[in-house]
Design a protein around this motif. Sequence first.
Motif, PDB file in Angstrom:
ATOM      1  N   CYS A 280      43.126  37.924  29.537  1.00  0.00           N
ATOM      2  CA  CYS A 280      43.088  37.891  30.857  1.00  0.00           C
ATOM      3  C   CYS A 280      43.110  39.456  31.291  1.00  0.00           C
ATOM      4  N   LEU A 281      42.214  39.746  32.453  1.00  0.00           N
ATOM      5  CA  LEU A 281      42.121  41.212  32.870  1.00  0.00           C
ATOM      6  C   LEU A 281      43.590  41.497  33.664  1.00  0.00           C
ATOM      7  N   ASP A 282      43.793  40.696  34.404  1.00  0.00           N
ATOM      8  CA  ASP A 282      44.902  40.836  34.957  1.00  0.00           C
ATOM      9  C   ASP A 282      46.204  41.087  34.573  1.00  0.00           C
ATOM     10  N   CYS A 283      46.397  40.218  33.401  1.00  0.00           N
ATOM     11  CA  CYS A 283      47.594  40.422  32.585  1.00  0.00           C
ATOM     12  C   CYS A 283      47.508  41.591  31.787  1.00  0.00           C
ATOM     13  N   TYR A 284      46.263  42.038  31.325  1.00  0.00           N
ATOM     14  CA  TYR A 284      46.093  43.301  30.501  1.00  0.00           C
ATOM     15  C   TYR A 284      46.426  44.592  31.364  1.00  0.00           C
ATOM     16  N   SER A 285      46.077  44.463  32.908  1.00  0.00           N
ATOM     17  CA  SER A 285      46.297  45.448  33.880  1.00  0.00           C
ATOM     18  C   SER A 285      47.859  45.654  33.876  1.00  0.00           C
ATOM     19  N   GLY A 286      48.683  44.647  33.756  1.00  0.00           N
ATOM     20  CA  GLY A 286      50.095  44.553  33.897  1.00  0.00           C
ATOM     21  C   GLY A 286      50.919  44.873  32.361  1.00  0.00           C
TER      22      GLY A 286
ATOM     23  N   GLN B  46      32.745  35.125  40.131  1.00  0.00           N
ATOM     24  CA  GLN B  46      32.358  36.041  41.063  1.00  0.00           C
ATOM     25  C   GLN B  46      32.199  37.396  40.584  1.00  0.00           C
ATOM     26  N   CYS B  47      33.118  37.830  40.064  1.00  0.00           N
ATOM     27  CA  CYS B  47      33.478  39.212  39.267  1.00  0.00           C
ATOM     28  C   CYS B  47      33.152  39.431  38.003  1.00  0.00           C
ATOM     29  N   GLY B  48      33.258  38.176  37.197  1.00  0.00           N
ATOM     30  CA  GLY B  48      33.034  38.326  35.807  1.00  0.00           C
ATOM     31  C   GLY B  48      34.168  38.603  34.751  1.00  0.00           C
ATOM     32  N   GLY B  49      35.330  38.795  35.652  1.00  0.00           N
ATOM     33  CA  GLY B  49      36.655  39.122  34.830  1.00  0.00           C
ATOM     34  C   GLY B  49      37.226  38.041  34.002  1.00  0.00           C
ATOM     35  N   ALA B  50      37.901  38.043  33.044  1.00  0.00           N
ATOM     36  CA  ALA B  50      38.449  37.171  32.318  1.00  0.00           C
ATOM     37  C   ALA B  50      39.701  36.815  32.901  1.00  0.00           C
TER      38      ALA B  50
ATOM     39  N   HIS C  19      46.345  33.461  36.517  1.00  0.00           N
ATOM     40  CA  HIS C  19      45.698  34.357  37.217  1.00  0.00           C
ATOM     41  C   HIS C  19      44.540  33.486  38.043  1.00  0.00           C
ATOM     42  N   GLY C  20      44.034  32.502  37.222  1.00  0.00           N
ATOM     43  CA  GLY C  20      42.679  31.632  37.799  1.00  0.00           C
ATOM     44  C   GLY C  20      43.205  30.811  38.791  1.00  0.00           C
ATOM     45  N   LYS C  21      42.143  30.798  39.803  1.00  0.00           N
ATOM     46  CA  LYS C  21      42.193  29.908  40.841  1.00  0.00           C
ATOM     47  C   LYS C  21      40.924  28.751  40.716  1.00  0.00           C
ATOM     48  N   LEU C  22      41.223  27.596  40.324  1.00  0.00           N
ATOM     49  CA  LEU C  22      40.118  26.600  40.415  1.00  0.00           C
ATOM     50  C   LEU C  22      39.740  26.091  41.642  1.00  0.00           C
TER      51      LEU C  22
ATOM     52  N   ARG D  31      32.787  22.752  40.422  1.00  0.00           N
ATOM     53  CA  ARG D  31      34.018  23.372  40.200  1.00  0.00           C
ATOM     54  C   ARG D  31      33.673  24.847  39.935  1.00  0.00           C
ATOM     55  N   ARG D  32      34.427  25.671  40.341  1.00  0.00           N
ATOM     56  CA  ARG D  32      34.496  27.198  40.178  1.00  0.00           C
ATOM     57  C   ARG D  32      35.682  27.729  39.923  1.00  0.00           C
ATOM     58  N   LEU D  33      35.702  28.597  39.082  1.00  0.00           N
ATOM     59  CA  LEU D  33      36.899  29.194  38.654  1.00  0.00           C
ATOM     60  C   LEU D  33      36.800  30.727  39.179  1.00  0.00           C
ATOM     61  N   LEU D  34      37.741  31.285  39.684  1.00  0.00           N
ATOM     62  CA  LEU D  34      37.992  32.511  40.169  1.00  0.00           C
ATOM     63  C   LEU D  34      39.229  33.166  40.051  1.00  0.00           C
ATOM     64  N   CYS D  35      38.947  34.525  39.990  1.00  0.00           N
ATOM     65  CA  CYS D  35      40.277  35.119  39.714  1.00  0.00           C
ATOM     66  C   CYS D  35      41.192  35.242  41.002  1.00  0.00           C
ATOM     67  N   ARG D  36      42.407  35.396  40.825  1.00  0.00           N
ATOM     68  CA  ARG D  36      43.185  35.472  42.067  1.00  0.00           C
ATOM     69  C   ARG D  36      42.472  36.506  43.412  1.00  0.00           C
ATOM     70  N   THR D  37      42.101  37.490  42.739  1.00  0.00           N
ATOM     71  CA  THR D  37      41.554  38.657  43.800  1.00  0.00           C
ATOM     72  C   THR D  37      40.203  38.225  44.605  1.00  0.00           C
ATOM     73  N   CYS D  38      39.585  37.549  43.761  1.00  0.00           N
ATOM     74  CA  CYS D  38      38.086  36.894  44.253  1.00  0.00           C
ATOM     75  C   CYS D  38      38.404  35.720  45.221  1.00  0.00           C
ATOM     76  N   ALA D  39      39.451  34.985  44.971  1.00  0.00           N
ATOM     77  CA  ALA D  39      39.578  33.682  45.453  1.00  0.00           C
ATOM     78  C   ALA D  39      40.361  34.138  46.803  1.00  0.00           C
ATOM     79  N   GLN D  40      41.016  35.288  47.072  1.00  0.00           N
ATOM     80  CA  GLN D  40      41.641  35.726  48.411  1.00  0.00           C
ATOM     81  C   GLN D  40      40.629  36.382  49.115  1.00  0.00           C
ATOM     82  N   ALA D  41      39.789  36.976  48.527  1.00  0.00           N
ATOM     83  CA  ALA D  41      38.705  37.774  49.386  1.00  0.00           C
ATOM     84  C   ALA D  41      37.791  36.628  49.692  1.00  0.00           C
ATOM     85  N   ARG D  42      37.545  35.523  49.020  1.00  0.00           N
ATOM     86  CA  ARG D  42      36.662  34.668  49.716  1.00  0.00           C
ATOM     87  C   ARG D  42      37.072  33.933  50.761  1.00  0.00           C
ATOM     88  N   GLN D  43      38.181  33.688  50.795  1.00  0.00           N
ATOM     89  CA  GLN D  43      39.114  32.989  51.598  1.00  0.00           C
ATOM     90  C   GLN D  43      39.032  33.729  52.893  1.00  0.00           C
ATOM     91  N   ALA D  44      39.218  34.806  52.573  1.00  0.00           N
ATOM     92  CA  ALA D  44      39.368  36.021  54.008  1.00  0.00           C
ATOM     93  C   ALA D  44      37.888  36.061  54.557  1.00  0.00           C
TER      94      ALA D  44
END
Length: 83
Positions: free
Chosen positions: A3-9, A21-25, A30-33, A55-68
């Motif tokens: 996971c990209l977000d876990c790795y960053s942490g 959306q972004c192609g990040g693992a 951290h995923g949002k279905l 169904r569409r799997l998005l990372c948390r960042t892309c899901a929040q951006a999509r909602q905004a």
Amino acid sequence: MNCLDCYSGGHQTPALGVCQQCGGAVCGQHGKLTEQFLTCTKPISRTVAVEQPVRRLLCRTCAQARQAYSKCCPQFATPVRTS
């Protein structure tokens, strides 16, 4: 693949999918279905959502951006429903 977000942490967590959306693992934490309705255009330029949503799997960042984006510009947003 991890996971990209876990790795960053500083953690290594196996990914269960890739953000469409972004192609990040992403891992389960951290995923949002989400569901996305495919649309088609009918006569007189009328857009109609086709049932059964995909169904569409998005990372948390892309899901929040999509909602905004959907709140800011609803006329351009493809209908997406988060579960």
